[in-house]
Design a protein around this motif. Structure first.
Motif, short mmCIF file in Angstrom:
data_model
loop_
_atom_site.label_atom_id
_atom_site.label_comp_id
_atom_site.label_asym_id
_atom_site.label_seq_id
_atom_site.Cartn_x
_atom_site.Cartn_y
_atom_site.Cartn_z
N GLN A 66 -18.92 9.48 24.36
CA GLN A 66 -19.94 10.12 25.19
C GLN A 66 -19.34 11.41 25.73
N ILE A 67 -20.15 12.48 25.80
CA ILE A 67 -19.63 13.77 26.29
C ILE A 67 -20.32 14.17 27.58
N TYR A 68 -19.50 14.61 28.54
CA TYR A 68 -20.01 15.13 29.81
C TYR A 68 -19.60 16.59 29.90
N GLU A 69 -20.54 17.47 30.24
CA GLU A 69 -20.21 18.89 30.39
C GLU A 69 -19.80 19.17 31.84
N LEU A 70 -18.71 19.91 32.02
CA LEU A 70 -18.21 20.23 33.36
C LEU A 70 -18.26 21.74 33.56
N PRO A 71 -19.33 22.26 34.16
CA PRO A 71 -19.45 23.72 34.32
C PRO A 71 -18.34 24.27 35.21
N SER A 72 -17.75 25.39 34.77
CA SER A 72 -16.66 26.01 35.52
C SER A 72 -16.63 27.50 35.22
N THR A 73 -16.18 28.30 36.20
CA THR A 73 -16.07 29.74 35.98
C THR A 73 -14.69 30.23 36.40
N MET A 74 -14.35 31.44 35.96
CA MET A 74 -13.11 32.10 36.40
C MET A 74 -13.45 33.55 36.72
N ASP A 75 -13.05 33.99 37.90
CA ASP A 75 -13.29 35.38 38.31
C ASP A 75 -12.29 36.28 37.59
N GLU A 116 -15.92 42.34 24.70
CA GLU A 116 -16.34 40.95 24.46
C GLU A 116 -16.40 40.15 25.76
N LEU A 117 -15.38 40.36 26.60
CA LEU A 117 -15.30 39.60 27.85
C LEU A 117 -16.49 39.85 28.77
N LYS A 118 -17.14 40.98 28.59
CA LYS A 118 -18.30 41.29 29.45
C LYS A 118 -19.62 40.78 28.87
N LYS A 119 -19.59 40.33 27.61
CA LYS A 119 -20.83 39.88 26.97
C LYS A 119 -21.29 38.54 27.56
N PRO A 120 -22.61 38.29 27.56
CA PRO A 120 -23.13 37.04 28.13
C PRO A 120 -22.60 35.77 27.46
N GLU A 121 -22.13 35.89 26.19
CA GLU A 121 -21.56 34.71 25.51
C GLU A 121 -20.25 34.27 26.17
N CYS A 122 -19.59 35.23 26.84
CA CYS A 122 -18.30 34.95 27.47
C CYS A 122 -18.38 34.86 28.99
N VAL A 168 -17.21 39.79 37.71
CA VAL A 168 -17.36 39.23 36.36
C VAL A 168 -16.78 37.82 36.35
N PHE A 169 -17.63 36.84 36.00
CA PHE A 169 -17.19 35.45 35.96
C PHE A 169 -17.18 34.94 34.52
N PHE A 170 -16.00 34.61 34.05
CA PHE A 170 -15.80 34.09 32.69
C PHE A 170 -16.27 32.63 32.65
N ASN A 171 -16.92 32.25 31.53
CA ASN A 171 -17.38 30.87 31.36
C ASN A 171 -16.20 29.97 30.97
N ASN A 172 -15.71 29.23 31.96
CA ASN A 172 -14.51 28.40 31.79
C ASN A 172 -14.89 26.92 31.66
#
Length: 292
Positions: free
Chosen positions: A216-225, A265-271, A279-283
């Motif tokens: 079973q997979i649980y997603e854990l949302p996290s960001t990095m400034d 790339e780091l500024k794109k919405p995929e990242c 700017v918050f990176f999708n961690n």
């Protein structure tokens, strides 16, 4: 020019410094602790039924911060039951930090700690050689599968050590995270160290489906400034860039075209996401719970 780039793991003190900054600037530990608080009690609800002792194996236990949180949930679920907590950790520094943490923590009387200074594959070889067939009620591998040579074989080996009602917990970066995006696109152009694989939960899910394990997979949302990464000459920003690219002194040694592409790339919405001038990176991480 590219040849002057080297893996961040080749400079231990810089790696430690950039990792510390990563933890300070990200919600990495908070999102794991939230998962442990909210979901773990349900996950471990049957691991210790009818047991006089619970065996827990921490694979890559690091400095023990997350381990002790996990242990507190097991204690709460099974009050008074003896817990045997064994830790596999190749770094002497991390083991010392772990021991110091244990020494400062109260209410650990019913837990016996054993540390093994070795990698997961060294542990596997040693156990097979000694023909020891100890079974475990709970095994966890948190942020460590990047450092094993053969991921499917490693998962299968530790899975084979599970008791009937046990669980194997894996936590690593999510397949939807900025990490997965960055690695997929730029991994081949970065100085990939033999010690580190670019792997996300999407890869693990694929492997588990091939092996045929239930999970079973649980997603854990996290960001990095990562705002400081875009300030020229900012020391913290340079260290965070090193961590993001796994490259020592990335901003000084990377070819200009690669550096420019990655900064874009780091500024794109995929990242990442831009909010309030930052700017918050999708961690984001994934927790994968595997059944016996």
């Amino acid at each position: 020019m590219a040849s002057s780039m080297r893996s961040l793991l080749s400079d231990h003190s810089r790696y430690v410094e950039s990792f510390r900054l990563f933890l300070e600037n990200s919600t990495e530990h908070q999102c794991m602790l939230e998962f442990i608080d909210r979901k773990l009690p349900g996950i471990i609800s049957s691991i210790g039924k009818g047991k006089s002792a619970i065996n827990i194996l921490s694979v890559g236990g690091g400095s023990g911060e997350i381990d002790l949180q996990i242990l507190s949930k097991v204690q709460a679920k099974y009050p008074g039951v003896a817990i045997n907590n064994e830790v596999i950790e190749p770094s002497n520094e991390q083991i010392l930090s772990y021991k110091e943490r244990v020494a400062k923590t109260s209410k650990l009387e019913n837990i016996k700690f054993t540390w093994h200074k070795e990698t997961s594959s060294e542990y596997e070889s040693r156990i097979k050689e000694k023909k020891e067939f100890k079974k475990w009620e709970f095994i966890h591998m948190i942020q460590m599968l990047y450092y094993v040579k053969d991921i499917p074989a490693t998962i299968q080996y530790f899975h084979s050590l599970l008791e009937a009602k046990a669980k194997l917990l894996i936590i690593l970066v999510s397949g939807t995270s900025g990490w997965a995006q960055l690695w997929k696109k730029y991994g081949p152009r970065l100085p990939l160290n033999d010690l580190c694989l670019y792997v996300s939960s999407a890869d693990i899910k694929e492997q588990l489906d091939i092996i045929g394990l239930k999970y079973q997979i649980y997603e854990l949302p996290s960001t990095m400034d990562i705002t400081s990464c875009f300030i020229a000459g900012n020391k913290e920003g340079e260290l965070l860039l090193d961590f993001l690219t796994e490259t020592c002194y990335f901003s000084k040694t990377a070819p200009l075209d690669l550096k420019n592409e990655i900064m874009e790339e780091l500024k794109k919405p995929e990242c990442s996401e831009e909010r309030g001038g930052k700017v918050f990176f999708n961690n984001s991480l994934s927790a994968i719970v595997i059944e016996p």
